[in-house]
Design an enzyme around this catalytic site. Structure first.
Site, PDB file in Angstrom:
ATOM      1  N   GLY A 200       0.829  -1.197   0.000  1.00 17.14           N
ATOM      2  CA  GLY A 200       0.000   0.000   0.000  1.00 17.14           C
ATOM      3  C   GLY A 200       0.862   1.244   0.000  1.00 17.14           C
ATOM      4  O   GLY A 200       2.103   1.169   0.060  1.00 17.14           O
ATOM      5  N   PRO A 201       0.251   2.414  -0.070  1.00 20.37           N
ATOM      6  CA  PRO A 201       1.016   3.672  -0.128  1.00 20.37           C
ATOM      7  C   PRO A 201       1.820   3.899   1.144  1.00 20.37           C
ATOM      8  O   PRO A 201       1.552   3.280   2.184  1.00 20.37           O
ATOM      9  CB  PRO A 201      -0.080   4.742  -0.300  1.00 20.37           C
ATOM     10  CG  PRO A 201      -1.302   3.997  -0.725  1.00 20.37           C
ATOM     11  CD  PRO A 201      -1.188   2.632  -0.145  1.00 20.37           C
ATOM     12  N   GLY A 205       0.445   2.435   7.562  1.00 20.66           N
ATOM     13  CA  GLY A 205       0.472   1.603   8.755  1.00 20.66           C
ATOM     14  C   GLY A 205       0.944   0.181   8.559  1.00 20.66           C
ATOM     15  O   GLY A 205       0.644  -0.687   9.384  1.00 20.66           O
ATOM     16  N   LYS A 206       1.709  -0.102   7.514  1.00 20.46           N
ATOM     17  CA  LYS A 206       2.164  -1.478   7.268  1.00 20.46           C
ATOM     18  C   LYS A 206       3.125  -1.947   8.372  1.00 20.46           C
ATOM     19  O   LYS A 206       2.979  -3.049   8.903  1.00 20.46           O
ATOM     20  CB  LYS A 206       2.831  -1.559   5.890  1.00 20.46           C
ATOM     21  CG  LYS A 206       1.900  -1.186   4.740  1.00 20.46           C
ATOM     22  CD  LYS A 206       2.570  -1.320   3.391  1.00 20.46           C
ATOM     23  CE  LYS A 206       3.664  -0.283   3.192  1.00 20.46           C
ATOM     24  NZ  LYS A 206       3.134   1.090   3.158  1.00 20.46           N
ATOM     25  N   HIS A 422      -9.284  35.512  -9.004  1.00 24.88           N
ATOM     26  CA  HIS A 422      -8.955  34.130  -9.372  1.00 24.88           C
ATOM     27  C   HIS A 422      -9.653  33.147  -8.434  1.00 24.88           C
ATOM     28  O   HIS A 422     -10.319  32.206  -8.885  1.00 24.88           O
ATOM     29  CB  HIS A 422      -7.437  33.936  -9.319  1.00 24.88           C
ATOM     30  CG  HIS A 422      -6.974  32.587  -9.756  1.00 24.88           C
ATOM     31  ND1 HIS A 422      -6.414  32.348 -10.983  1.00 24.88           N
ATOM     32  CD2 HIS A 422      -7.004  31.381  -9.129  1.00 24.88           C
ATOM     33  CE1 HIS A 422      -6.107  31.068 -11.094  1.00 24.88           C
ATOM     34  NE2 HIS A 422      -6.449  30.459  -9.967  1.00 24.88           N
ATOM     35  N   GLU A 423      -9.529  33.364  -7.128  1.00 28.50           N
ATOM     36  CA  GLU A 423     -10.144  32.445  -6.168  1.00 28.50           C
ATOM     37  C   GLU A 423     -11.665  32.557  -6.193  1.00 28.50           C
ATOM     38  O   GLU A 423     -12.367  31.555  -6.021  1.00 28.50           O
ATOM     39  CB  GLU A 423      -9.602  32.717  -4.757  1.00 28.50           C
ATOM     40  CG  GLU A 423      -8.107  32.560  -4.604  1.00 28.50           C
ATOM     41  CD  GLU A 423      -7.606  31.207  -5.070  1.00 28.50           C
ATOM     42  OE1 GLU A 423      -8.359  30.210  -4.955  1.00 28.50           O
ATOM     43  OE2 GLU A 423      -6.468  31.129  -5.564  1.00 28.50           O
TER      44      GLU A 423
END
Length: 652
Positions: A200-201, A205-206, A422-423
């Site tokens: 996994g990424p 939590g691996k 812009h925002e």
């Protein structure tokens, strides 16, 4: 090698000592004086002629005298047995310091001259041999495993410390049951798993899960990284693998945790990208140890990797890694549970709403959420608060996503006005298209590399998305540039990130999701692990699975999708130009507005005073979340793949 260097150093020190002693004794030998000259020196100069006391060693007088030039010179003179009283009387009469000593015996002289240097040499030789022996031990242990052994009871992490990965926990709980009570399964013919692969990424939590398994099973736990096997010498990695499993057999039942296994478990040489004999030998040995001619009952290997696509197929088959468990980014409930776990270590105010924070952190990993709580604690301490409130949690979330505010960055009035429009363009296009997201906050305070931010909150967790929703998302991605064109008749570089993200999404719609009417429902381009090498020029350009003519059509379809989204954004903002002006003016005045303020401005109602707003209840839309250039917030994905790398926040 270190032992040899140390031994050489001691030899050099010993030789230098001997050389200095010999040189000193040869350079300054005592001068022999006859008794007559000595007595004349005593009579004429007395104590002034001598430096320090003179020593009488059974008929031999030794000492140091000072000549007429002021130079010091060691001397010795001898007298006969009958001259002792006369010599002593003259010395005492002149007040010269005097001491009588017994002469060293033969054994004492022999010890000083021969045995003492010999003993010194033997001592240094023993020290040298120990150094060399230690060096030899290190050389012999070069092929030994570097795994760290954690014995039973030393691991304090349990499954209660792990949240947000419930499915992975359930799979691993069965492994714990195997270790605690193997008879429960073997009586029915079941066999204990030999390997569990966690993929996994980063930050999900691996490693924490592996620690929890060791803590729950209460068995010895060997921990090692894949890179610890790889050395410049061929055969060392394979030797360390053998030694690791031999140690594990002595402690079985036990666990071996190998982090970043892709360092040694990559595809073996296939003609692309070159080969590495040492790494391949290490992998071959690992394959044999996991499931070779002899089996290792009671030894379970848990491995973790971010790149399962890079691993060799022989390593992934059943019998080696019997279970492959995905540890992905947590969902909404998982994020809330993770926040609760980390919040136990800090003091939260009653007003702190972790559910709102969880809703605004889509795509955060467990490590990100832990960092968020820590940043909030640091902010509260910096502000001299006793508890962590919502203000600190929201500010910490923004810092984790985009970095700290840059209030020291002085914008000119023109830049401030440009950023505000812009925002405002982003916010209004998001409001007027049929999106399932709500605008949470709009600000023109610079943060990170963005001059302004428009943040959104997802209405609900989604893992698939309709084509129409993706097209709407492209509209408000391009709303900032459309506002610049409408108001100023020109556009700036501020929309560069918006265009890059819009292009990426449009390309995925065409090439991955089959959302082009012209090209039809098929994919273009493969995502094999070899594609990772393409950026280094190691794959021929002719490897893609479509022609140049199709590539031209793909480019045209991407352009058409983006152009249509831009046209819709310009149309929306042109029709609501008065609202655009009001929102931009409010941003220039207040720098930050929330979703409630935006609703008031769209209805043409005045905004409440800032002081009144501070005590007002929070706006109806729950969690705040700035998302301009989020790193990993998959708002939705199709078949488990994030639609975009992070939700959206449009930099000014």
């Amino acid at each position: 090698m270190n032992g040899l260097k140390s031994a050489t150093l001691w030899i050099i020190i010993f030789l230098v000592f001997i050389l200095m002693y010999t040189t000193y004794t040869q350079k300054n030998p005592p001068k022999d004086l006859d008794l007559t000259s000595f007595m004349q020196m005593v009579d004429k100069r007395g104590s002034e002629a001598f430096k320090g006391k003179i020593v009488d060693r059974d008929g031999t007088i030794e000492g140091t005298y000072v000549d007429a030039s002021g130079n010091e010179q060691r001397f010795q003179t001898r007298y006969q047995a009958g001259q002792a009283e006369m010599v002593l009387a003259r010395i005492v009469d002149k007040g010269i310091p005097y001491e009588a000593r017994r002469s060293s015996g033969l054994l004492q002289q022999l010890f000083i001259s021969l045995l003492l240097p010999l003993l010194l040499f033997v001592g240094i030789w023993i020290l040298i041999m120990r150094q060399l022996q230690g060096s030899g031990n290190k050389a012999m242990s070069f092929g030994k495993s570097r795994a760290k052994l954690v014995n039973q009871g030393q691991t304090k992490v349990t499954f209660q410390d792990v949240a947000g990965v419930d499915e992975a926990k359930e799979e691993l709980k069965e492994v714990v049951d195997f270790l605690k009570d193997p008879q429960k399964f073997s009586r029915l013919g079941g066999k204990i798993p030999k390997g569990v692969l966690l993929y996994g990424p980063p930050g999900t939590g691996k490693t924490l899960l592996a620690k929890a398994v060791a803590g729950e099973a209460n068995v010895p736990f060997f921990s090692i990284s894949g890179s610890d096997f790889v050395e410049m010498f061929v055969g060392v990695g394979a030797s360390r693998v053998r030694d690791l499993f031999e140690q594990a057999k002595k402690h079985k039942p036990c666990l071996i945790f190998m982090d970043e296994i892709d360092a040694v478990g990559r595809h073996r040489w296939s003609g692309i990208g070159g080969g590495h004999d040492e790494r391949e030998q290490t992998l071959n040995q690992l394959l044999v140890e996991m499931d070779g001619f002899t089996t290792n009952e009671g030894v379970i290997l848990i491995a973790a990797t971010n790149r399962p696509d890079m691993l060799d197929q022989a390593l992934l088959r059943p019998g080696r890694f019997d279970r492959q468990i995905a540890v992905d980014y947590p969902d909404l409930k998982g994020r809330e549970k993770i926040l609760q776990v980390h919040a136990k270590e800090v003091r939260l105010a009653p007003s702190a709403d972790l559910a709102r924070i969880a809703k605004g952190t889509s795509g955060f990993s467990g490590a990100d959420l832990a960092n968020l709580i820590n940043e909030a604690a640091l902010l509260a301490a910096r502000r001299n608060k006793e508890e962590i409130g919502m203000a600190e949690l929201e500010e910490a979330r923004d810092r984790v996503m985009m970095g700290p505010e840059r209030r020291s960055l002085a914008l000119t009035e023109k830049e401030k006005q440009l950023t505000a429009y812009h925002e405002a363009g982003h916010a209004l296009t998001a409001k007027y298209v049929a999106t399932d997201e709500e605008v949470h906050k709009v600000t023109i305070i610079p943060r990170g590399r963005a001059l302004g931010v428009t943040s959104y909150l997802p209405g609900e967790e989604r893992f698939t998305q309709f084509r129409s929703k993706l097209l709407d998302r492209l509209v408000y991605m391009l709303g900032g540039r459309a506002a610049e064109e409408i108001v100023f008749g020109d556009f700036t570089t501020g929309a560069g990130n918006d265009l890059a993200r819009a292009t990426q999404m449009a390309r995925r719609m065409v090439c991955e999701f089959g959302m082009s009417d012209v090209l039809g429902p098929r994919t273009y381009g493969s995502e094999s692990s070899l594609m990772a090498l393409a950026g280094r020029g190691e794959i021929p350009s002719g490897e893609r699975d479509y022609s140049e003519a199709t590539a031209a059509i793909i480019d045209e379809e991407i352009k058409k999708i983006i152009s249509e989204a831009h046209r819709r954004a310009v149309q929306i903002l042109t029709e609501h130009r008065d609202v655009l002006d009001r929102v931009a003016a409010a941003l220039i005045e207040r720098e930050t507005i929330d979703g409630h303020d935006l609703d008031l401005l769209m209805r043409g109602e005045p905004l409440p005073e800032p002081a009144a707003r501070e005590t007002a209840p929070p706006p109806a839309p729950s969690a705040p979340k700035p998302q301009e250039e989020e790193k990993k917030s998959p708002e939705g994905s199709i078949f488990g793949k994030p639609l975009i790398d992070r939700p959206k926040e449009m930099p000014g």
